[in-house]
Design a protein around this motif. Sequence first.
Motif, PDB file in Angstrom:
ATOM      1  N   ARG A  48       0.517  -1.069   0.255  1.00  0.00           N
ATOM      2  CA  ARG A  48       0.356   0.180  -0.454  1.00  0.00           C
ATOM      3  C   ARG A  48       0.861   1.188  -0.234  1.00  0.00           C
ATOM      4  N   ASN A  49       0.513   2.392  -0.992  1.00  0.00           N
ATOM      5  CA  ASN A  49       0.777   3.610  -0.571  1.00  0.00           C
ATOM      6  C   ASN A  49       0.283   4.268   0.622  1.00  0.00           C
ATOM      7  N   LEU A  50       0.751   4.771   1.444  1.00  0.00           N
ATOM      8  CA  LEU A  50       0.429   5.680   2.592  1.00  0.00           C
ATOM      9  C   LEU A  50       0.587   6.806   2.642  1.00  0.00           C
ATOM     10  N   GLU A  51      -0.340   7.601   2.259  1.00  0.00           N
ATOM     11  CA  GLU A  51      -0.803   9.042   2.088  1.00  0.00           C
ATOM     12  C   GLU A  51      -1.160  10.320   3.736  1.00  0.00           C
ATOM     13  N   ILE A  52      -0.176  10.755   3.762  1.00  0.00           N
ATOM     14  CA  ILE A  52      -0.512  11.284   4.547  1.00  0.00           C
ATOM     15  C   ILE A  52      -0.652  12.992   5.295  1.00  0.00           C
ATOM     16  N   ILE A  78       4.939  21.245   8.405  1.00  0.00           N
ATOM     17  CA  ILE A  78       5.204  20.979   7.120  1.00  0.00           C
ATOM     18  C   ILE A  78       7.060  20.175   7.623  1.00  0.00           C
ATOM     19  N   PHE A  79       6.910  18.737   6.281  1.00  0.00           N
ATOM     20  CA  PHE A  79       7.845  18.376   6.724  1.00  0.00           C
ATOM     21  C   PHE A  79       9.055  19.216   6.778  1.00  0.00           C
ATOM     22  N   ASP A  80       9.793  18.274   7.020  1.00  0.00           N
ATOM     23  CA  ASP A  80      11.490  19.430   6.856  1.00  0.00           C
ATOM     24  C   ASP A  80      12.302  18.563   7.564  1.00  0.00           C
ATOM     25  N   PRO A  81      13.505  17.867   6.639  1.00  0.00           N
ATOM     26  CA  PRO A  81      14.403  16.404   7.014  1.00  0.00           C
ATOM     27  C   PRO A  81      15.083  17.408   7.318  1.00  0.00           C
ATOM     28  N   GLY A 137       8.415  19.175  11.068  1.00  0.00           N
ATOM     29  CA  GLY A 137       9.059  17.989  11.631  1.00  0.00           C
ATOM     30  C   GLY A 137       8.815  17.177  10.798  1.00  0.00           C
ATOM     31  N   HIS A 138       8.925  15.904  11.406  1.00  0.00           N
ATOM     32  CA  HIS A 138       8.522  14.525  10.554  1.00  0.00           C
ATOM     33  C   HIS A 138       7.114  13.589  11.248  1.00  0.00           C
ATOM     34  N   ALA A 139       6.885  12.506  10.405  1.00  0.00           N
ATOM     35  CA  ALA A 139       6.117  11.471  10.748  1.00  0.00           C
ATOM     36  C   ALA A 139       6.706  10.379  11.028  1.00  0.00           C
ATOM     37  N   HIS A 140       6.555   9.732  12.372  1.00  0.00           N
ATOM     38  CA  HIS A 140       6.559   7.817  12.283  1.00  0.00           C
ATOM     39  C   HIS A 140       5.700   6.852  12.097  1.00  0.00           C
ATOM     40  N   VAL A 141       6.002   6.383  11.481  1.00  0.00           N
ATOM     41  CA  VAL A 141       4.998   5.589  10.788  1.00  0.00           C
ATOM     42  C   VAL A 141       5.103   3.972  11.775  1.00  0.00           C
ATOM     43  N   TYR A 142       3.991   3.746  12.132  1.00  0.00           N
ATOM     44  CA  TYR A 142       4.298   2.261  13.000  1.00  0.00           C
ATOM     45  C   TYR A 142       3.031   1.043  12.408  1.00  0.00           C
ATOM     46  N   TYR A 157       9.550  11.535   5.950  1.00  0.00           N
ATOM     47  CA  TYR A 157       9.532  13.036   6.064  1.00  0.00           C
ATOM     48  C   TYR A 157       9.252  13.390   4.346  1.00  0.00           C
ATOM     49  N   ALA A 158       7.987  12.730   4.049  1.00  0.00           N
ATOM     50  CA  ALA A 158       6.785  13.409   3.317  1.00  0.00           C
ATOM     51  C   ALA A 158       5.776  12.210   3.327  1.00  0.00           C
ATOM     52  N   PRO A 159       4.838  13.343   2.684  1.00  0.00           N
ATOM     53  CA  PRO A 159       2.797  12.795   2.438  1.00  0.00           C
ATOM     54  C   PRO A 159       2.957  11.171   2.049  1.00  0.00           C
ATOM     55  N   TRP A 160       4.443  10.944   1.348  1.00  0.00           N
ATOM     56  CA  TRP A 160       3.620   9.517   1.261  1.00  0.00           C
ATOM     57  C   TRP A 160       5.026   8.894   1.195  1.00  0.00           C
ATOM     58  N   PHE A 161       4.469   7.511   1.290  1.00  0.00           N
ATOM     59  CA  PHE A 161       5.665   6.239   2.135  1.00  0.00           C
ATOM     60  C   PHE A 161       4.867   5.353   1.499  1.00  0.00           C
TER      61      PHE A 161
END
Length: 165
Positions: free
Chosen positions: A81-85, A91-94, A106-111, A121-125
């Motif tokens: 699956r493509n995860l859309e955040i 603002i994603f700020d790597p 900041g950024h997101a953590h995916v569990y 570090y971006a809206p797609w994972f």
Amino acid sequence: MPKTFIFLIIGLFFGTGAGFLLAASTGAQVEGHAHGAEVHDHSAHDHGEGTEGHDHSQLTEAEGPAPELSIALHPDGRQSRNLEIIARNFIFDPEAVNGEHIPGHGHAHVYVNGVKIARAYAPWFHLSALPVGEHEVRVTLNANDHTQLAVEGEPIEVTETLVIE
């Protein structure tokens, strides 16, 4: 002798391929093998100098317009699956990761199933080769210092159930 060597090579090739297919279809995980993502327990070790306070259990209160978070899971093959955040007021700020907190950055953590699999570090994972069954996908918004962002003491996170058939 050349025939024997050729059969050895063919056997190794197909045996290795069959092993990978079996592992992927059963969801087997190799200890210490990250598949390009950050798959490990942060409590088990120190991250070295400059990362004091790298504590995922701490909350940082969001300032300014509060970030909003939702996710969407888009099919990408049978078991991926493509995860859309979808983050608003964020603002994603790597480039600033491991630095000081900057409001709205900041950024997101995916569990997946309670295990942190990556930072985003971006809206797609991309979530690849998930085993058949039900999976809990949770995404959190985090400050540059890795503390989880919160609004009025409530963590900014979203959880969805994903079923792979």
